[in-house]
Design an enzyme around this catalytic site. Structure first.
Site, PDB file in Angstrom:
ATOM      1  N   ASP A  41     -37.478 -16.307 -48.245  1.00 45.47           N
ATOM      2  CA  ASP A  41     -37.429 -16.688 -47.040  1.00 45.47           C
ATOM      3  C   ASP A  41     -36.657 -15.908 -46.402  1.00 45.47           C
ATOM      4  O   ASP A  41     -36.673 -15.616 -45.046  1.00 45.47           O
ATOM      5  CB  ASP A  41     -36.485 -18.139 -47.347  1.00 45.47           C
TER       6      ASP A  41
ATOM      7  N   ASP B  11     -49.298  -9.660 -42.108  1.00 48.32           N
ATOM      8  CA  ASP B  11     -48.686 -10.239 -43.162  1.00 48.32           C
ATOM      9  C   ASP B  11     -47.593  -9.482 -44.190  1.00 48.32           C
ATOM     10  O   ASP B  11     -48.158  -8.351 -44.099  1.00 48.32           O
ATOM     11  CB  ASP B  11     -49.545 -11.328 -43.858  1.00 48.32           C
TER      12      ASP B  11
ATOM     13  N   GLU C  22     -46.491 -16.278 -44.943  1.00 48.55           N
ATOM     14  CA  GLU C  22     -46.211 -14.943 -44.702  1.00 48.55           C
ATOM     15  C   GLU C  22     -46.975 -14.310 -43.525  1.00 48.55           C
ATOM     16  O   GLU C  22     -46.706 -13.275 -43.140  1.00 48.55           O
ATOM     17  CB  GLU C  22     -46.057 -13.930 -45.778  1.00 48.55           C
TER      18      GLU C  22
ATOM     19  N   HIS D  73     -37.730 -17.648 -54.302  1.00 55.96           N
ATOM     20  CA  HIS D  73     -38.206 -18.149 -53.087  1.00 55.96           C
ATOM     21  C   HIS D  73     -37.129 -18.176 -51.987  1.00 55.96           C
ATOM     22  O   HIS D  73     -37.431 -17.744 -50.734  1.00 55.96           O
ATOM     23  CB  HIS D  73     -38.675 -19.731 -53.127  1.00 55.96           C
TER      24      HIS D  73
ATOM     25  N   ASN E 197     -41.818 -13.381 -54.253  1.00 60.03           N
ATOM     26  CA  ASN E 197     -41.101 -14.573 -54.618  1.00 60.03           C
ATOM     27  C   ASN E 197     -40.888 -14.689 -56.147  1.00 60.03           C
ATOM     28  O   ASN E 197     -40.032 -15.363 -56.606  1.00 60.03           O
ATOM     29  CB  ASN E 197     -42.269 -15.702 -54.049  1.00 60.03           C
TER      30      ASN E 197
END
Length: 557
Positions: free
Chosen positions: A456, A439, A482, A452, A447
């Site tokens: 993404d 991750d 993630e 955000h 973020n």
């Protein structure tokens, strides 16, 4: 000349139910006994003649109803033969019994009894049964026109018979025969039986008066009577079989016409026509529906070459080859092709044929059917289009169901399925399976700092970088948030660590902003280990990498 009572009783025994036959025989026996006594015969002779009369009709009815292999019919040659044989045998038996009981037994007595009673059976019985059946089927509504026509024909027979038997100068006995044959042609079995009966009545009156062509015979009255009786038998033998054959032919034509009408109705409903090709003469016959399918008027079918040319240019060679091969190898064929009508409309047709060796001229030909399947082809095309669209929609739905919408790689469901399949294959082939779970380090900070949307974009970039380092057959999937999982079939822990390091370094070296790193946990499937345990060990290795400072790979214990 003839004894109608025997014919009446025979007809009654053929018509009534068997359980009621005894009443008719008893009534007729009393009448016969009384008639014989009234004629001056002795009691014994009257009893003998009565027994002979009753035996005659009863035996004839028994032969037909009990022992006969076919029922009495005057429109069927076999049925007529049964009737005539039963009447002849019964009359021979009756004549023999009567001759034995006669005061003076002689061949003349036997012949007189035989011819008189046989005429009664052969002439009167058909008249009663034919008229009775007509009235039973149609009631009294047989039609004035039909009745008037029959009366007119019988009037002609009566006039001809009257002319013939009213003079004694010329032997005109052939004229009644012509008149009876005409009646048979016009009215069938009714005309034959009725015509003979009219001639018998007229000739009987002539004998009583003492005129007629039979007077030219230089013999006694008994010989003249026998001559006339056998003349009537010959007249019957010539007329009724002809009438029966004509009636049978008409019935056959009626049935054929009905079948043709039903065939045309069925062909029209099914849009199917039939055809026949005479191979030797190269002539073709079409049913009415074939003309409709071809879009052509008239009743002259196309020649063989013109019929093939009526197909679409792209289908003509194939159709011609199939027909030629069928003729050469003497076997059937079938095809679906496009037919071009004279107005340019294209129709899809199905044609099927087979070798036909039973033509009217005994020629070998091809017989087959042709069906307009344009609607069916359109429906099949629509179904095929719908199936293609459904399959595409199903594939799209499957992709959507198994793909992570953000990153475009496998989602958790697809990744878990790939892992299960790899584990199952490993147990069967004994090959290793490894996974790498990673991750993004400090993803929440990304973020919070960049938003955000930037987060993404980071996940998309990581998915592309990770997939770019995999082999064919490996699976990269987003497990949630993630977190990502790499499934590596046929890979040991060492191979998995190498892949994990390549992915980690590629992401670390990515120059895009924001720059990110990942922590990776690697685990190899142990013997009899479940997928859940394997994932748990990889997750533990991932947290070990995070606890060791992040941006590194760790192998599960």
């Amino acid at each position: 000349m003839l004894w109608p009572a025997s014919g009446i009783l025979f007809a009654a025994l053929l018509v009534v139910p068997p359980q009621r036959a005894g009443w008719f025989l008893a009534t007729a026996a009393m009448a016969s006994f009384a008639a014989n006594l009234g004629s001056g015969n002795a009691v014994v002779v009257s009893i003998g003649f009565t027994v002979a009369n009753m035996t005659e009709s009863a035996f004839a009815a028994w032969l037909v109803r009990t022992r006969g292999k076919c029922r009495v019919s005057f429109v069927n040659p076999r049925g007529l033969t049964c009737f005539c044989m039963a009447a002849t045998l019964a009359t021979m038996l009756s004549a023999t019994m009567a001759t034995i009981m006669a005061p003076i037994a002689s061949i003349d007595v036997w012949l007189s009894w035989f011819s008189t009673d046989l005429l009664g059976l052969l002439v009167v019985t058909p008249m009663i049964m034919i008229v009775g059946r007509a009235l039973y089927r149609n009631g009294l509504g047989v039609g004035l026109r039909a009745a008037a026509g029959a009366m007119g024909v019988f009037a002609i027979v009566g006039i001809v018979a009257g002319v013939t038997f009213s003079q004694s100068s010329y032997p005109l006995l052939f004229m009644p025969m012509l008149a009876v044959l005409i009646a048979a042609f016009r009215l069938g079995p009714l005309g034959a039986a009725g015509g003979v009966l009219i001639v018998a009545i007229v000739s009987s009156i002539a004998i009583i008066v003492g005129v007629g062509p039979q007077s030219l015979i230089r013999s006694g009255p008994i010989a003249r009577s026998l001559f006339m009786q056998f003349y009537l038998l010959a007249l019957f033998a010539a007329a009724l079989p002809v009438a029966t054959l004509l009636a049978a032919r008409q019935q056959l034509l009626d049935r054929l016409a009905t079948k043709m009408r039903l065939l045309q109705l069925a062909e029209s409903a099914a849009n199917v026509g039939h055809w026949r090709l005479n191979i030797a003469a190269q002539t073709v016959t079409w049913s009415e529906q074939v003309f409709r399918i071809h879009g052509r008027d008239g009743d002259v079918p196309l020649s063989v070459d013109a019929a093939i040319d009526a197909y679409h240019p792209d289908d003509q060679d194939r159709v011609a080859a199939l027909i030629e091969r069928a003729i050469e190898q003497r076997h059937g064929f079938e095809f679906t092709a496009r037919l071009v009508r004279p107005d340019g409309e294209v129709r899809h047709v199905f044609s099927k044929g087979e070798i036909d060796c039973v033509g009217e001229d005994e020629s070998i030909g091809l017989f087959g059917i042709i069906q307009d399947v344009t609607t069916q082809v359109a429906h099949e095309a629509a179904i095929q289009g719908a199936r293609v669209r459904a399959e595409a929609a199903a594939r799209e739905a499957t992709i959507l169901a198994e793909t992570d919408l953000l990153t475009g790689i496998a989602n958790r469901r697809r990744t878990t399925f790939a892992l299960d399949q790899a584990v199952l294959a490993s147990r069967q082939t004994k090959q290793p399976v490894s996974i790498a779970m990673f991750d993004v380090d400090h993803f929440k900070r990304i973020n919070d700092t960049y938003g955000h949307q930037a987060g993404d974009e980071v996940l998309k970039r990581i998915a592309v970088d990770a997939a770019g380092e995999l082999r064919t057959g490996d699976t990269a999937g987003r497990f949630g948030g993630e977190e990502f999982v790499i499934v590596l079939p046929d890979a040991t822990a060492q191979t998995a660590m190498m892949v994990a390091e390549r992915i980690r370094l590629r992401i670390e070296c990515e120059s895009s902003i924001p720059r990110v790193t990942i922590s990776v946990g690697v685990a190899e499937l142990l013997c009899d280990e479940s997928t859940e345990t394997l994932l748990k060990r990889a997750d533990q290795a991932l947290y070990a990498a995070k606890n060791s400072g992040r941006n590194m790979s760790r192998l599960a214990a």
